[in-house]
Design a protein around this motif. Sequence first.
Motif, PDB file in Angstrom:
ATOM      1  N   ALA A 219     -22.269   6.546 -50.023  1.00 52.74           N
ATOM      2  CA  ALA A 219     -21.301   5.637 -49.392  1.00 52.74           C
ATOM      3  C   ALA A 219     -21.998   4.417 -48.790  1.00 52.74           C
ATOM      4  O   ALA A 219     -21.809   4.076 -47.621  1.00 52.74           O
ATOM      5  N   TYR A 220     -22.827   3.758 -49.623  1.00 51.74           N
ATOM      6  CA  TYR A 220     -23.444   2.508 -49.159  1.00 51.74           C
ATOM      7  C   TYR A 220     -22.403   1.394 -49.154  1.00 51.74           C
ATOM      8  O   TYR A 220     -21.286   1.549 -49.642  1.00 51.74           O
ATOM      9  N   GLY A 221     -22.784   0.265 -48.581  1.00 52.46           N
ATOM     10  CA  GLY A 221     -21.838  -0.829 -48.425  1.00 52.46           C
ATOM     11  C   GLY A 221     -21.383  -1.437 -49.739  1.00 52.46           C
ATOM     12  O   GLY A 221     -22.201  -1.715 -50.617  1.00 52.46           O
ATOM     13  N   ARG A 222     -20.087  -1.623 -49.835  1.00 45.69           N
ATOM     14  CA  ARG A 222     -19.491  -2.273 -51.000  1.00 45.69           C
ATOM     15  C   ARG A 222     -18.378  -3.190 -50.524  1.00 45.69           C
ATOM     16  O   ARG A 222     -17.695  -2.894 -49.549  1.00 45.69           O
ATOM     17  N   GLY A 223     -18.195  -4.278 -51.255  1.00 46.73           N
ATOM     18  CA  GLY A 223     -17.047  -5.131 -50.992  1.00 46.73           C
ATOM     19  C   GLY A 223     -17.342  -6.326 -50.107  1.00 46.73           C
ATOM     20  O   GLY A 223     -18.482  -6.610 -49.749  1.00 46.73           O
ATOM     21  N   ASP A 224     -16.265  -7.017 -49.735  1.00 48.47           N
ATOM     22  CA  ASP A 224     -16.393  -8.211 -48.892  1.00 48.47           C
ATOM     23  C   ASP A 224     -16.890  -7.890 -47.502  1.00 48.47           C
ATOM     24  O   ASP A 224     -17.542  -8.722 -46.862  1.00 48.47           O
ATOM     25  N   VAL A 225     -16.577  -6.711 -46.988  1.00 49.05           N
ATOM     26  CA  VAL A 225     -17.002  -6.342 -45.635  1.00 49.05           C
ATOM     27  C   VAL A 225     -17.966  -5.165 -45.625  1.00 49.05           C
ATOM     28  O   VAL A 225     -18.221  -4.558 -44.592  1.00 49.05           O
ATOM     29  N   GLN A 226     -18.537  -4.837 -46.797  1.00 49.94           N
ATOM     30  CA  GLN A 226     -19.562  -3.808 -46.878  1.00 49.94           C
ATOM     31  C   GLN A 226     -19.102  -2.484 -46.258  1.00 49.94           C
ATOM     32  O   GLN A 226     -19.655  -1.987 -45.273  1.00 49.94           O
ATOM     33  N   LEU A 227     -18.085  -1.888 -46.872  1.00 49.85           N
ATOM     34  CA  LEU A 227     -17.552  -0.603 -46.428  1.00 49.85           C
ATOM     35  C   LEU A 227     -18.617   0.473 -46.589  1.00 49.85           C
ATOM     36  O   LEU A 227     -19.215   0.619 -47.658  1.00 49.85           O
ATOM     37  N   THR A 228     -18.878   1.226 -45.528  1.00 55.06           N
ATOM     38  CA  THR A 228     -19.874   2.294 -45.556  1.00 55.06           C
ATOM     39  C   THR A 228     -19.272   3.594 -45.004  1.00 55.06           C
ATOM     40  O   THR A 228     -18.192   3.583 -44.428  1.00 55.06           O
TER      41      THR A 228
ATOM     42  N   ILE B 150     -27.420  -4.565 -50.598  1.00 54.72           N
ATOM     43  CA  ILE B 150     -28.801  -4.652 -51.065  1.00 54.72           C
ATOM     44  C   ILE B 150     -29.542  -3.388 -50.639  1.00 54.72           C
ATOM     45  O   ILE B 150     -29.495  -2.994 -49.474  1.00 54.72           O
ATOM     46  N   GLY B 151     -30.179  -2.738 -51.591  1.00 60.98           N
ATOM     47  CA  GLY B 151     -30.901  -1.500 -51.289  1.00 60.98           C
ATOM     48  C   GLY B 151     -30.070  -0.249 -51.425  1.00 60.98           C
ATOM     49  O   GLY B 151     -30.587   0.859 -51.323  1.00 60.98           O
ATOM     50  N   ARG B 152     -28.754  -0.439 -51.624  1.00 58.36           N
ATOM     51  CA  ARG B 152     -27.854   0.710 -51.842  1.00 58.36           C
ATOM     52  C   ARG B 152     -27.976   1.768 -50.748  1.00 58.36           C
ATOM     53  O   ARG B 152     -27.911   2.962 -50.998  1.00 58.36           O
ATOM     54  N   GLY B 153     -28.143   1.329 -49.499  1.00 60.47           N
ATOM     55  CA  GLY B 153     -28.184   2.261 -48.372  1.00 60.47           C
ATOM     56  C   GLY B 153     -29.495   2.981 -48.170  1.00 60.47           C
ATOM     57  O   GLY B 153     -29.590   3.876 -47.318  1.00 60.47           O
ATOM     58  N   ARG B 154     -30.521   2.584 -48.921  1.00 60.26           N
ATOM     59  CA  ARG B 154     -31.815   3.269 -48.815  1.00 60.26           C
ATOM     60  C   ARG B 154     -32.330   3.207 -47.376  1.00 60.26           C
ATOM     61  O   ARG B 154     -32.398   2.138 -46.763  1.00 60.26           O
ATOM     62  N   GLY B 155     -32.684   4.368 -46.835  1.00 65.38           N
ATOM     63  CA  GLY B 155     -33.203   4.441 -45.486  1.00 65.38           C
ATOM     64  C   GLY B 155     -32.137   4.507 -44.405  1.00 65.38           C
ATOM     65  O   GLY B 155     -32.468   4.638 -43.219  1.00 65.38           O
ATOM     66  N   LYS B 156     -30.870   4.431 -44.793  1.00 69.75           N
ATOM     67  CA  LYS B 156     -29.768   4.504 -43.829  1.00 69.75           C
ATOM     68  C   LYS B 156     -29.180   5.916 -43.816  1.00 69.75           C
ATOM     69  O   LYS B 156     -29.269   6.651 -44.814  1.00 69.75           O
ATOM     70  N   ALA B 157     -28.583   6.307 -42.710  1.00 68.40           N
ATOM     71  CA  ALA B 157     -28.017   7.648 -42.600  1.00 68.40           C
ATOM     72  C   ALA B 157     -26.937   7.890 -43.644  1.00 68.40           C
ATOM     73  O   ALA B 157     -26.761   9.019 -44.117  1.00 68.40           O
ATOM     74  N   TYR B 158     -26.192   6.842 -44.002  1.00 72.40           N
ATOM     75  CA  TYR B 158     -25.132   7.007 -45.006  1.00 72.40           C
ATOM     76  C   TYR B 158     -25.648   6.866 -46.436  1.00 72.40           C
ATOM     77  O   TYR B 158     -24.894   7.056 -47.390  1.00 72.40           O
ATOM     78  N   GLY B 159     -26.920   6.552 -46.595  1.00 78.96           N
ATOM     79  CA  GLY B 159     -27.455   6.254 -47.919  1.00 78.96           C
ATOM     80  C   GLY B 159     -27.953   7.459 -48.680  1.00 78.96           C
ATOM     81  O   GLY B 159     -28.966   7.380 -49.398  1.00 78.96           O
ATOM     82  N   VAL B 160     -27.283   8.582 -48.563  1.00 75.44           N
ATOM     83  CA  VAL B 160     -27.656   9.806 -49.267  1.00 75.44           C
ATOM     84  C   VAL B 160     -26.406  10.379 -49.927  1.00 75.44           C
ATOM     85  O   VAL B 160     -25.279  10.097 -49.498  1.00 75.44           O
ATOM     86  N   PRO B 161     -26.566  11.165 -50.973  1.00 75.58           N
ATOM     87  CA  PRO B 161     -25.389  11.771 -51.597  1.00 75.58           C
ATOM     88  C   PRO B 161     -24.595  12.574 -50.578  1.00 75.58           C
ATOM     89  O   PRO B 161     -25.158  13.315 -49.764  1.00 75.58           O
ATOM     90  N   GLY B 162     -23.275  12.399 -50.602  1.00 74.23           N
ATOM     91  CA  GLY B 162     -22.432  13.069 -49.625  1.00 74.23           C
ATOM     92  C   GLY B 162     -21.190  13.648 -50.248  1.00 74.23           C
ATOM     93  O   GLY B 162     -21.247  14.268 -51.319  1.00 74.23           O
ATOM     94  N   LYS B 163     -20.082  13.444 -49.594  1.00 73.76           N
ATOM     95  CA  LYS B 163     -18.815  13.986 -50.067  1.00 73.76           C
ATOM     96  C   LYS B 163     -18.344  13.291 -51.336  1.00 73.76           C
ATOM     97  O   LYS B 163     -18.943  12.340 -51.800  1.00 73.76           O
ATOM     98  N   HIS B 164     -17.232  13.823 -51.865  1.00 72.60           N
ATOM     99  CA  HIS B 164     -16.567  13.202 -53.015  1.00 72.60           C
ATOM    100  C   HIS B 164     -17.494  13.108 -54.218  1.00 72.60           C
ATOM    101  O   HIS B 164     -17.753  12.042 -54.765  1.00 72.60           O
TER     102      HIS B 164
END
Length: 216
Positions: free
Chosen positions: A99-108, A80-94
Amino acid sequence: MTTAPAPAIAAPRALARPKAFFDRIRPMFAGGAINAAQLAGIQCKLDAFGAAGCPIAYVAYGLATSFWETAQTMRPVPEIGRGRGKAYGVPGKHGGQIAYGRGDVQLTWDYNYAKADAELGLKGALIGNYDRALEPMISARIMVEGMLEGWFTGKRLANYLPSTGFASLAQFTQARRIINGTDRAAQIAALAAQFQDALADGGWTARPAVPPAPRA
């Protein structure tokens, strides 16, 4: 807390009595019903844990984690929020993916996507498209392998849960450290205890070996 190494993976496992398992967990879900999508999601995780030969306590905790993290959908979900406001919630590698959370365990974090890609042998498919972590089987494999090997916090299932027999509520509570410290640990532990009882009703056990076909 135990510090034993991860147990040797046993033979593949499965439910001997699936109906008994699903009858036991149905009241856990809203309205006392499991829809087709939830059923498919649960089965996908049972298949992944079963293929790894995981004992009953491991499977119970994995199902409880998915139940909590996906808000009972039992399907991979985006954060929820696609990582907005989180350190990982910005365009990065690849390719500038987020790299916001996705999946059953919210991989970030991009390095976790890269690790999952390598460990699962996806040959760049996941780092090329982080949304592949929302595919049910890829998500289930990330959860199973990550919890077995300690990808998320350095703690793994074997640090807290028994490789044979039932886990206690206290052990399930400590197992939250595998995913996210102690956040909601008591609630998830209670869910895991319910799933463990259901797996016992369903006869979670090693699948019988398939005999080789007779030679002509």
